[in-house]
Enzyme design. Structure first.
Site, PDB file in Angstrom:
ATOM      1  N   SER A 161      17.471  35.101  20.749  1.00 46.66           N
ATOM      2  CA  SER A 161      18.608  35.216  21.667  1.00 46.66           C
ATOM      3  C   SER A 161      19.142  36.640  21.632  1.00 46.66           C
ATOM      4  CB  SER A 161      19.704  34.194  21.342  1.00 46.66           C
ATOM      5  OG  SER A 161      19.721  33.874  19.998  1.00 46.66           O
ATOM      6  N   GLY A 163      18.638  39.124  23.528  1.00 46.28           N
ATOM      7  CA  GLY A 163      17.674  40.186  23.824  1.00 46.28           C
ATOM      8  C   GLY A 163      16.785  40.584  22.653  1.00 46.28           C
ATOM      9  N   THR A 297      29.409  35.183  29.463  1.00 51.51           N
ATOM     10  CA  THR A 297      29.924  35.785  30.704  1.00 51.51           C
ATOM     11  C   THR A 297      31.020  34.918  31.331  1.00 51.51           C
ATOM     12  OG1 THR A 297      28.263  34.679  32.068  1.00 51.51           O
ATOM     13  CG2 THR A 297      27.685  36.851  31.220  1.00 51.51           C
TER      14      THR A 297
HETATM   15  N1  ADP Z   1      12.204  39.538  34.028  1.00 47.24           N
HETATM   16  C1  ADP Z   1      13.299  40.299  34.006  1.00 47.24           C
HETATM   17  N2  ADP Z   1      13.520  41.233  34.958  1.00 47.24           N
HETATM   18  C2  ADP Z   1      14.637  42.012  34.929  1.00 47.24           C
HETATM   19  N3  ADP Z   1      15.589  41.946  33.970  1.00 47.24           N
HETATM   20  C3  ADP Z   1      15.429  41.033  32.997  1.00 47.24           C
HETATM   21  C4  ADP Z   1      14.267  40.175  32.955  1.00 47.24           C
HETATM   22  N4  ADP Z   1      14.377  39.386  31.877  1.00 47.24           N
HETATM   23  C5  ADP Z   1      15.529  39.731  31.263  1.00 47.24           C
HETATM   24  N5  ADP Z   1      16.162  40.718  31.918  1.00 47.24           N
HETATM   25  C6  ADP Z   1      17.452  41.330  31.534  1.00 47.24           C
HETATM   26  O1  ADP Z   1      17.685  41.065  30.157  1.00 47.24           O
HETATM   27  C7  ADP Z   1      18.814  40.186  29.994  1.00 47.24           C
HETATM   28  C8  ADP Z   1      18.562  39.210  28.847  1.00 47.24           C
HETATM   29  O2  ADP Z   1      17.419  38.438  29.110  1.00 47.24           O
HETATM   30  P1  ADP Z   1      17.359  36.881  28.782  1.00 47.24           P
HETATM   31  O3  ADP Z   1      16.027  36.360  29.177  1.00 47.24           O
HETATM   32  O4  ADP Z   1      18.540  36.205  29.373  1.00 47.24           O
HETATM   33  O5  ADP Z   1      17.429  36.887  27.201  1.00 47.24           O
HETATM   34  P2  ADP Z   1      18.466  36.291  26.160  1.00 47.24           P
HETATM   35  O6  ADP Z   1      17.973  34.918  25.902  1.00 47.24           O
HETATM   36  O7  ADP Z   1      18.341  37.175  25.003  1.00 47.24           O
HETATM   37  O8  ADP Z   1      19.812  36.287  26.837  1.00 47.24           O
HETATM   38  C9  ADP Z   1      18.983  39.505  31.348  1.00 47.24           C
HETATM   39  O9  ADP Z   1      20.297  39.050  31.542  1.00 47.24           O
HETATM   40  C10 ADP Z   1      18.593  40.658  32.284  1.00 47.24           C
HETATM   41  O10 ADP Z   1      19.638  41.601  32.397  1.00 47.24           O
END
Ligand code: ADP
Ligand code: MG
Length: 404
Positions: A161, A163, A297
């Site tokens: 989680s 990032g 958020t």
């Molecule tokens: N495929 C993607 N394309 C563009 N931005 C992305 C992508 N995947 C993630 N991000 C960016 O990274 C952030 C975190 O990714 P996310 O998959 O939600 O991971 P986490 O589970 O850590 O929150 C997203 O809110 C977005 O800003």
């Protein structure tokens, strides 16, 4: 020291056990206490935010199945509310089988914490639009995955989680992809060697649709959504600013809501779900992931809605009605992150100036320990529109500094 317990309660005394005691848990605990519940805050470290406002606290390894189960047997909570992803879901499954109530349910928690499971549910089972993706189990498959989804793309661990373990692949040299794969599995939660390779889309904005499911009068479950929250990360993986309501095109917001409702209904149970969606520059609305709990958020709802996401979650979890929630004002939130390396008991300077701006509020989470990029506090503001609210929190943040 033991806090005193509420003696006038709902129709019977209610115990809520929070698994995870961060800033979201703190607000959940406060909302539960407001309804006369006893709250028990659990986390892996002491002095966690929700512990400051709860009736009791426990410090255990949350990935340890027996530890979680032992606490449930000892306390016999009426509801168990997971607040973080890093929890032994086996403990939740077994407790649920024994009659404990897990919010929203253990299966939803298991699916949502696993990117590959979740893609399977969202993309394959529900046929929802997502980024192009490929599941890989080793370096060679990761190379194949990157070639298939195209460049740029992003490699993410199966479980993580905030990032952690995300690695963006720009050009697609084999060397870069091998490095990305190793990085992703090295930062994964658990021992899985699987990763997901996703097409990296150009974002117009990001949306969180808060969907909630509650017991209706007829005994069935009703599903409702809040107005979409918009947020921006300035290229980071954690959110910096969020605002509500979104002023994006009505059709875009309607399709975001419809995707979110499908996801929440598939996961089932009672409570709120933070469904994350991408709006791409080329106009696509894509499902990204879901948290079966209040969303960071969504903290902006503390100033924008008549019932915030925490109040909704608690009411739904306790089997109480949550009729349609309304926006009472446009508003914005801005998260304050630490830039200190490993600092115990830091302080926030500049609060006087920040709070001199009319309408600006501050939540200090009270975390005992800060490290680089740890979220420590939140600014909130209402405005005549979201732009004005954003200006207020941005101005306020320019005064704040986290210091040792
Ligand atoms: N495929 C993607 N394309 C563009 N931005 C992305 C992508 N995947 C993630 N991000 C960016 O990274 C952030 C975190 O990714 P996310 O998959 O939600 O991971 P986490 O589970 O850590 O929150 C997203 O809110 C977005 O800003
Ligand atoms: Mg996310």
């Amino acid at each position: 020291m033991r806090n005193s317990l509420p003696l006038t309660t709902l129709s019977k005394p209610i115990k809520v056990m929070l698994l995870g005691s961060g800033e979201l848990g703190k607000e959940i605990s406060i909302e539960a206490q407001r309804l006369g519940a006893e709250t028990i805050a659990v986390d892996r470290y002491d002095f966690a935010p929700a512990m400051h406002v709860s009736s009791k606290r426990y410090i255990v390894d949350m990935m340890n199945k027996e530890a979680i189960k032992a606490l449930a047997y000892r306390e016999r909570p009426d509801v168990i509310i997971p607040e973080v992803e890093a929890i032994s879901f086996e403990a939740l499954e077994e407790l649920e089988d024994e009659g404990f109530e897990v919010i929203p349910n253990s299966d939803a928690v298991r699916i949502a914490m696993n990117r590959i499971e979740l893609r399977n549910v969202a993309s394959v089972q529900l046929n929802l639009p997502t980024t192009r993706y490929f599941v890989a189990e080793n370096e060679e498959e990761a190379i194949e995955g990157c070639e298939k989804v195209g460049y740029p793309c992003i490699i993410k661990p199966e479980m993580s989680s905030s990032g952690h373990g995300h690695f963006k692949i720009k050009e697609g040299s084999k060397e870069e992809i091998r490095k990305g794969y190793t990085y992703a599995i090295g930062h994964a939660r658990g021992k899985s060697k699987r990763v997901i390779v996703e097409e990296f889309v150009e974002l117009e904005t990001e949306l969180t649709v808060l969907v909630y499911r509650y017991e209706s009068e007829s005994g069935g479950i009703s599903t409702e959504t809040c107005e979409p929250v918009e947020h921006w990360r300035y290229g980071k993986y954690h959110y910096i600013e969020s605002w509500q309501p979104s002023v994006k095109d009505k059709n875009i917001l309607a399709s975001a809501k419809s995707i979110a409702i499908k996801v929440a209904n598939r996961l089932g149970g009672k409570g709120i779900f933070g469904v994350e969606l991408f709006l791409t520059k080329d106009g696509r609305v894509l499902f990204s992931e879901v948290a079966p709990r209040p969303h960071d958020t969504g903290m902006v709802t503390m100033v924008t809605q008549d019932f915030n996401e925490f109040a909704i979650h608690v009411r739904a979890a306790l089997g109480l009605p949550v009729p349609k929630v309304d926006i009472i004002s446009p508003g914005a939130s801005l998260a304050i992150y630490s830039s200190l390396e490993n600092s115990w008991s830091s302080v926030i300077e500049g609060v006087y100036s920040a709070l001199s701006i009319p309408g600006v509020g501050l939540r200090i989470f009270g975390k005992p320990f800060s490290y680089k990029d740890r979220r420590m506090a939140l600014l909130l503001a209402r405005g005549k529109n979201t732009e004005e609210a954003l200006e207020k929190v941005r101005k306020a943040s320019s005064f704040l500094k986290i210091k040792q």
